[in-house]
Enzyme design. Sequence first.
Site, PDB file in Angstrom:
ATOM      1  N   ARG A   1       5.178 -22.928  17.244  1.00  0.00           N
ATOM      2  CA  ARG A   1       5.083 -23.927  18.308  1.00  0.00           C
ATOM      3  C   ARG A   1       3.637 -24.338  18.573  1.00  0.00           C
ATOM      4  O   ARG A   1       3.371 -25.359  19.152  1.00  0.00           O
ATOM      5  CB  ARG A   1       5.613 -23.352  19.634  1.00  0.00           C
ATOM      6  CG  ARG A   1       7.087 -23.074  19.642  1.00  0.00           C
ATOM      7  CD  ARG A   1       7.589 -22.717  21.040  1.00  0.00           C
ATOM      8  NE  ARG A   1       8.850 -22.006  20.931  1.00  0.00           N
ATOM      9  CZ  ARG A   1      10.020 -22.614  20.729  1.00  0.00           C
ATOM     10  NH1 ARG A   1      10.079 -23.918  20.643  1.00  0.00           N
ATOM     11  NH2 ARG A   1      11.126 -21.912  20.613  1.00  0.00           N
TER      12      ARG A   1
ATOM     13  N   THR B   1      34.203  11.795  -2.468  1.00  0.00           N
ATOM     14  CA  THR B   1      34.773  10.443  -2.593  1.00  0.00           C
ATOM     15  C   THR B   1      35.610  10.044  -1.376  1.00  0.00           C
ATOM     16  O   THR B   1      36.028   8.899  -1.276  1.00  0.00           O
ATOM     17  CB  THR B   1      35.673  10.336  -3.851  1.00  0.00           C
ATOM     18  OG1 THR B   1      36.800  11.214  -3.674  1.00  0.00           O
ATOM     19  CG2 THR B   1      34.929  10.724  -5.106  1.00  0.00           C
TER      20      THR B   1
ATOM     21  N   CYS C   1       0.210 -17.673   9.935  1.00  0.00           N
ATOM     22  CA  CYS C   1       0.707 -18.245  11.195  1.00  0.00           C
ATOM     23  C   CYS C   1      -0.032 -17.626  12.380  1.00  0.00           C
ATOM     24  O   CYS C   1      -1.169 -17.997  12.638  1.00  0.00           O
ATOM     25  CB  CYS C   1       2.222 -18.085  11.279  1.00  0.00           C
ATOM     26  SG  CYS C   1       2.961 -19.353  12.332  1.00  0.00           S
TER      27      CYS C   1
ATOM     28  N   HIS D   1       4.148 -20.235   6.230  1.00  0.00           N
ATOM     29  CA  HIS D   1       4.493 -18.893   5.757  1.00  0.00           C
ATOM     30  C   HIS D   1       4.658 -18.886   4.235  1.00  0.00           C
ATOM     31  O   HIS D   1       5.783 -19.054   3.735  1.00  0.00           O
ATOM     32  CB  HIS D   1       5.807 -18.436   6.411  1.00  0.00           C
ATOM     33  CG  HIS D   1       5.683 -18.144   7.865  1.00  0.00           C
ATOM     34  ND1 HIS D   1       5.407 -16.885   8.340  1.00  0.00           N
ATOM     35  CD2 HIS D   1       5.772 -18.943   8.951  1.00  0.00           C
ATOM     36  CE1 HIS D   1       5.343 -16.918   9.670  1.00  0.00           C
ATOM     37  NE2 HIS D   1       5.566 -18.158  10.058  1.00  0.00           N
TER      38      HIS D   1
ATOM     39  N   ASP E   1      18.590 -11.495   4.311  1.00  0.00           N
ATOM     40  CA  ASP E   1      19.216 -11.414   2.989  1.00  0.00           C
ATOM     41  C   ASP E   1      19.034 -12.713   2.202  1.00  0.00           C
ATOM     42  O   ASP E   1      19.018 -12.689   0.972  1.00  0.00           O
ATOM     43  CB  ASP E   1      20.708 -11.086   3.117  1.00  0.00           C
ATOM     44  CG  ASP E   1      20.945  -9.574   3.213  1.00  0.00           C
ATOM     45  OD1 ASP E   1      20.158  -8.821   2.599  1.00  0.00           O
ATOM     46  OD2 ASP E   1      21.884  -9.152   3.906  1.00  0.00           O
TER      47      ASP E   1
ATOM     48  N   GLU F   1       4.749 -16.504   2.229  1.00  0.00           N
ATOM     49  CA  GLU F   1       5.564 -15.396   1.717  1.00  0.00           C
ATOM     50  C   GLU F   1       7.003 -15.817   1.446  1.00  0.00           C
ATOM     51  O   GLU F   1       7.693 -15.199   0.627  1.00  0.00           O
ATOM     52  CB  GLU F   1       5.530 -14.205   2.698  1.00  0.00           C
ATOM     53  CG  GLU F   1       6.297 -14.367   4.008  1.00  0.00           C
ATOM     54  CD  GLU F   1       5.522 -15.080   5.119  1.00  0.00           C
ATOM     55  OE1 GLU F   1       4.551 -15.795   4.816  1.00  0.00           O
ATOM     56  OE2 GLU F   1       5.903 -14.927   6.307  1.00  0.00           O
TER      57      GLU F   1
HETATM   58  N1  GLN Z   1       3.547 -17.543  18.109  1.00  0.00           N
HETATM   59  C1  GLN Z   1       2.863 -18.469  17.269  1.00  0.00           C
HETATM   60  C2  GLN Z   1       3.432 -19.880  17.398  1.00  0.00           C
HETATM   61  O1  GLN Z   1       4.523 -20.053  17.877  1.00  0.00           O
HETATM   62  C3  GLN Z   1       2.890 -18.017  15.831  1.00  0.00           C
HETATM   63  C4  GLN Z   1       4.262 -18.076  15.230  1.00  0.00           C
HETATM   64  C5  GLN Z   1       4.366 -17.318  13.935  1.00  0.00           C
HETATM   65  O2  GLN Z   1       3.535 -16.493  13.617  1.00  0.00           O
HETATM   66  N2  GLN Z   1       5.414 -17.577  13.181  1.00  0.00           N
HETATM   67  O3  GLN Z   1       2.793 -20.818  17.024  1.00  0.00           O
END
Ligand code: GLN
Length: 550
Positions: A467, A193, A386, A512, A78, A514
């Site tokens: 990671r 209702t 990612c 990311h 959210d 997005e």
């Molecule tokens: N699993 C991958 C990492 O930890 C990609 C993580 C992801 O797509 N947010 O690096």
Amino acid sequence: MIPTQSDQTRYIFVTGGVVSSLGKGIAAASLGVLLKERGLRVTLQKLDPYINVDPGTLSPLQHGEVFVTEDGAETDLDLGHYERFIDASLSQENNTTTGRIYRTVIDSERRGDYLGRTVQVIPHITDEIKRSVRVLGEGHDVVISEVGGTVGDIESLPFLEGIRQFRQEVGSRALHVHLTLVPYISAAGELKTKPTQHSVRELMQTGIQPAVLICRTEHHLDEPIKAKIAGFTNVDPAGVIEALDVETIYEVPLEFRRQRLDDFVLSCFGMTAPAPDLTHWTRIVERVKSPSRGAVKIAVVGKYTELVDAYKSVEQALIHGGITHDVRVEIDWIGSERIEEGLDPAFLADYHGLLVPGGFGERGIEGMIAAIRWARENDLPFLGICLGLQCAVIEFARNVAGLEGAHSFEFDKESPHPVICLMDEQRNITTKGGTMRLGSYEARLTAGSLSREVFGSPEITERHRHRYEVNNDYRSALKEKGMAFAATSLDGKLVEMIELPNHPWFIGSQAHPELKSRPTRAHPLFASFVGAGAVRAAGLDSPKTAAMGA
Ligand code: GLN
């Protein structure tokens, strides 16, 4: 007059009843839009009743996307709606959970802050809940706090008690909004209702009288029905708002404005403010509903495709890209495992772009890699996010650079070519919660790259949650074969973006994008990606040129 001191801050608490999934988040965010467009400084907060300290350790299939804020908090999806609607960046303070509240109180108890006293839900837990709301008052005219779950759930009781006390303390500077369902019984041909009456009664048992009822319905609520609901619930008829199903979520603020929800809320608070200017929202809605330049079909090949909430921000960012180009973005969600089970990646020929989003764990990885290979070999615009970037690097290493068995250390600890490896700072980390590379980091874009053109600036900041990283030992081997490292961290140590200069539009981002896209301002990568898709859709042969004009 718009109040400016924090002790003048108004607080709106949003609860939900009857059933879950009524869209409390969108409703809260839409009210936020109206108040913001009237010149008020608005922020939104989510209070989640579960015991996880944050949703970072929850499966996206259970809970939906984990939304990462600038400051690296792993939060409820959210918050993504809130950011997109009120066009503001939120932080850890905008999302708390039962787990976080209890952890704070228990840490205080262990420190000895309550020496001699029994620590209890009332007052200690409820005090901490109220504190978590009040901290947001600073610098804001209105704080809208949404309580997760449904009224009647055992776990939301402390939150309901906390927000009840809150109103008791600040009086008419707080009000309660309750979201319910008014179902249509087709056999009787009637809207019912009763569930709303029961839900409000349940809420009243906790001592909360709603000032506003937002009624989700598939059919128009006429005045007699609204009056009936008002009569049974002690709500002013002007506070009974219908929330009809709409084609796009961005229409909800316009629907609320049509019913003067914002006027009613301001009158409850004894405030006045100029009328909102919703010209740009109207334009967004028009473009989403009836774009003038055709459709772009995007295939999202990922792991958690059974639940569209798992990729909420990706979905919305693609829609924003469509708004930029005045095209309809049609998204198909395809589980990558289907490719492993025999679906020929050539199905991608029906699409104008492939997006491989983020994810964790090995399931479906080979399917993603096969899809990316098809996109690379067939000039299909590709955006990898990612895990999507990581799979693109693995694919290229195996099939172009000839590094047989190349893989990510996440999935194959024995790989002869771990082209994706654990980041140095992650090596000694053993606990899972909140320990990834999280939040906003800067990156420098490589001069002459497509990414550099798309962003239009040499340095960017994007939000991260990972990671693993591109293994620097393989950079030169990959580069030699034609992969470009379009962005790195400022110290050059981490690969942030990759691209293929010999492909019309092929970009991977470790971050990311997005998460920062807004309906009013599509993220440049999404705008450009959809633009490249539009060019492919139009059957032109130079997607790169058009993409740049995005
Ligand atoms: N699993 C991958 C990492 O930890 C990609 C993580 C992801 O797509 N947010 O690096």
